[in-house]
Design an enzyme around this catalytic site. Structure first.
Site, PDB file in Angstrom:
ATOM      1  N   ARG A 186       7.238  -0.599 -15.510  1.00 16.87           N
ATOM      2  CA  ARG A 186       7.521   0.539 -15.360  1.00 16.87           C
ATOM      3  C   ARG A 186       8.588   1.056 -16.535  1.00 16.87           C
ATOM      4  NH1 ARG A 186       5.271  -1.070 -10.574  1.00 16.87           N
ATOM      5  NH2 ARG A 186       4.557   0.111  -9.300  1.00 16.87           N
ATOM      6  N   ASP A 222       1.648 -10.055  -2.910  1.00 21.34           N
ATOM      7  CA  ASP A 222       0.890 -10.876  -3.984  1.00 21.34           C
ATOM      8  C   ASP A 222       1.370 -12.383  -3.758  1.00 21.34           C
ATOM      9  OD1 ASP A 222       0.030  -8.739  -5.289  1.00 21.34           O
ATOM     10  OD2 ASP A 222       1.784  -8.456  -6.380  1.00 21.34           O
ATOM     11  N   ARG A 281      -2.645 -15.745  -9.804  1.00 18.68           N
ATOM     12  CA  ARG A 281      -1.983 -16.043  -8.907  1.00 18.68           C
ATOM     13  C   ARG A 281      -2.496 -17.264  -7.971  1.00 18.68           C
ATOM     14  NH1 ARG A 281       2.668 -13.258  -9.324  1.00 18.68           N
ATOM     15  NH2 ARG A 281       2.413 -11.064  -9.748  1.00 18.68           N
TER      16      ARG A 281
HETATM   17  O1  SPQ Z   1      -1.182  -5.161 -11.752  1.00 20.61           O
HETATM   18  P1  SPQ Z   1      -2.128  -5.780 -10.796  1.00 20.61           P
HETATM   19  O2  SPQ Z   1      -3.389  -6.755 -11.714  1.00 20.61           O
HETATM   20  O3  SPQ Z   1      -2.905  -4.925  -9.758  1.00 20.61           O
HETATM   21  O4  SPQ Z   1      -1.374  -7.060 -10.062  1.00 20.61           O
HETATM   22  C1  SPQ Z   1      -1.161  -7.492  -8.792  1.00 20.61           C
HETATM   23  C2  SPQ Z   1      -0.636  -9.133  -8.819  1.00 20.61           C
HETATM   24  O5  SPQ Z   1      -1.066  -9.763  -8.249  1.00 20.61           O
HETATM   25  O6  SPQ Z   1       0.130  -9.343  -9.886  1.00 20.61           O
HETATM   26  C3  SPQ Z   1      -2.117  -7.322  -7.667  1.00 20.61           C
HETATM   27  F1  SPQ Z   1      -3.237  -7.775  -8.237  1.00 20.61           F
HETATM   28  O7  SPQ Z   1       0.165  -6.828  -8.272  1.00 20.61           O
HETATM   29  C4  SPQ Z   1       0.108  -5.391  -7.728  1.00 20.61           C
HETATM   30  C5  SPQ Z   1       0.440  -5.398  -6.335  1.00 20.61           C
HETATM   31  O8  SPQ Z   1      -0.528  -5.982  -5.646  1.00 20.61           O
HETATM   32  C6  SPQ Z   1       1.479  -4.891  -8.595  1.00 20.61           C
HETATM   33  C7  SPQ Z   1       1.928  -3.609  -7.977  1.00 20.61           C
HETATM   34  C8  SPQ Z   1       2.842  -2.850  -8.825  1.00 20.61           C
HETATM   35  O9  SPQ Z   1       3.479  -3.372  -9.646  1.00 20.61           O
HETATM   36  O10 SPQ Z   1       2.993  -1.378  -8.350  1.00 20.61           O
HETATM   37  C9  SPQ Z   1       1.574  -3.205  -6.579  1.00 20.61           C
HETATM   38  C10 SPQ Z   1       0.712  -4.005  -5.767  1.00 20.61           C
HETATM   39  O11 SPQ Z   1      -0.526  -3.364  -5.659  1.00 20.61           O
HETATM   40  P2  SPQ Z   1      -1.163  -2.377  -4.710  1.00 20.61           P
HETATM   41  O12 SPQ Z   1      -2.413  -2.015  -5.108  1.00 20.61           O
HETATM   42  O13 SPQ Z   1      -0.919  -2.866  -3.525  1.00 20.61           O
HETATM   43  O14 SPQ Z   1      -0.262  -0.931  -5.273  1.00 20.61           O
END
Ligand code: SPQ
Length: 428
Positions: free
Chosen positions: A28, A316, A389
């Site tokens: 961000r 996560d 993870r």
């Molecule tokens: O970026 P990415 O691949 O989706 O990463 C993950 C992770 O485990 O690092 C999920 F697979 O984290 C997301 C988290 O699950 C990061 C995130 C964010 O930065 O806003 C929000 C979460 O996802 P979501 O779909 O629940 O909004």
């Protein structure tokens, strides 16, 4: 290149670690720096593959960004400073990059094609394309915009009120980023509160946003100004060491400067509920993102239930909570977590399959898993299946496994924690 790593049992872990910068906040910071006017300096940025993908996408959109390790300088020229890229933007393995970027691109007057790796190609995108299309953007992609590659054609947007069908910070953030460019007001209604880094950052960059218990409201046409962002350590990375300390006999670990935003601290609540010996020191609530040190000592754990409003606060961390549960007396039930099926892998299946190979008593359910403890883990051949993870969770499991563990595709860990093994070895 697939790297198979040999992992062995460890005696007590002792020492201090400064986990790398928070992944969600690092993404961000680059995005807001790129759409703001003026210079943004980011310190303690996470130089993991996912966040480097975000930098590379914004460079392709014409933003000048200097990065050296964990220091990043962004020369923002506002949303109007972004330019059409003559090539497809590649987001690698990063769901956050592609989903939030779609929100930004929706209001820009050019077309952008987006794609990522094999895992990204399987992750659902309609959760973002539906609300952004309702705001006026034109988004096309495989299976009616469900999957990558996707093309976003930016348009003049109008504000909407949107009730999220799933609790997702990525979807909320994509809509807010589009909302900042839309005519009128945009309201996002959340079924359960999710991480609020986007909201906090809008304010850090001089914008305004209203946060209520179940909704977030932004007005369009806001001008953001570059600023300095100090990224706290990533609690999702710290979670692997919190678990390692809690389950490896004789351990005592201190994790320095970890982000303690209450929308992310579910793992601390669960550890306490399970009886872990955990304390927070140097708690600093004065910055936009609170942070502090966490001390964890080995202790006897007991099973628990992880469900409901807690889930988005630790989504996560569920793979590593499953490992914790194998070392806790009694049953642990994880439910309301069907979202795990659409992460880098189907994290219900991968966690259950890989921990079963190591001797855990764990069973998949429709929206989570049930674990019976306490079990002695043994060695075996396991894989990350390309999921960082899962790789770190299995590496922590190996610390208490009676025989050797071979971890296939261990390189996936670099997505969020390139120095993971160096930090782990420093505690041995
Ligand atoms: O970026 P990415 O691949 O989706 O990463 C993950 C992770 O485990 O690092 C999920 F697979 O984290 C997301 C988290 O699950 C990061 C995130 C964010 O930065 O806003 C929000 C979460 O996802 P979501 O779909 O629940 O909004």
């Amino acid at each position: 290149m697939s790297v198979k790593k040999l992992l062995t049992k460890s005696t007590s872990l002792k020492g201090e670690i400064k986990v790398p910068g928070d992944k969600s906040i690092s993404h961000r910071a680059v995005m807001f720096g790129s759409i703001s006017n003026g210079m943004t300096k980011v310190t303690n940025f996470l130089p993991g593959e996912d966040c480097l993908s975000t930098i590379s996408c914004f460079r392709s959109l014409g933003v000048e960004i200097e990065q050296s390790g964990s220091e990043v300088t962004i020369h923002g020229k506002g949303l109007d400073g972004l330019r059409r890229s003559d090539h497809t933007l590649y987001v690698g393995n990063s769901g956050t990059t592609i989903r939030l970027l779609m929100g930004i691109l929706s209001g820009l007057s050019f077309d952008t094609r987006l794609e990522g790796d094999e895992s990204i190609a399987k992750r659902p995108m309609t959760r973002v394309t539906i609300p952004l299309s309702e705001m006026g953007a034109k988004i096309t992609g495989k299976n009616n915009g469900e999957f990558t590659p996707l093309t976003v054609s930016g348009k003049n947007l109008k504000g909407i009120t949107y009730e999220l069908p799933v609790a997702s910070a990525q979807v909320k953030s994509a809509i807010l980023l589009a909302g900042l460019q839309a005519e009128g007001v945009t309201t996002v209604i959340e079924p359960v509160k999710t991480r609020d880094h986007t909201e906090r950052m809008i304010r850090q960059f001089g914008g305004s946003v209203e946060q209520h218990s179940d909704k977030v409201i932004v007005s369009g046409g806001q001008e953001l100004t570059g600023t300095n962002i100090e990224v706290p350590g990533d609690i999702s990375s710290a979670a692997f060491f919190l678990t390692a300390g809690a389950i490896t006999p004789g351990s005592e670990i201190v994790l320095k400067n970890v982000g303690l935003n209450p929308t992310r601290t579910g793992i601390i609540d669960v550890l306490r509920e399970m009886g872990a010996d955990l304390s927070i020191e140097n708690d600093d609530q004065s910055s936009a993102e609170p942070a502090g040190d966490i001390r964890i000592k080995y202790s006897q754990l007991k099973g628990t239930t992880v469900a409901g409003e807690l889930i988005p606060r630790l989504i996560d961390e569920i793979p590593v909570i499953a490992l914790l549960a194998t070392q806790a007396e009694g049953q642990t039930v994880i439910k309301d977590a069907a979202e795990l099926k659409v992460k880098e892998t189907n994290r219900i299946d991968t966690v259950v399959n890989e921990l079963t190979k190591l001797g855990a008593k764990i069973e998949a359910t429709e929206d989570g898993m049930i674990i019976e403890g306490k079990t002695n883990l043994k060695g075996g051949n396991v894989s990350t299946y390309g999921d960082h993870r899962i790789g770190m969770m299995l590496s922590v499991a190996a610390l208490i496994s009676s025989e050797e563990v071979y971890l296939e595709d261990s390189e996936a860990i670099a997505v969020s924690y390139p120095a993971f093994y160096e930090d782990l070895n420093s505690l041995k």
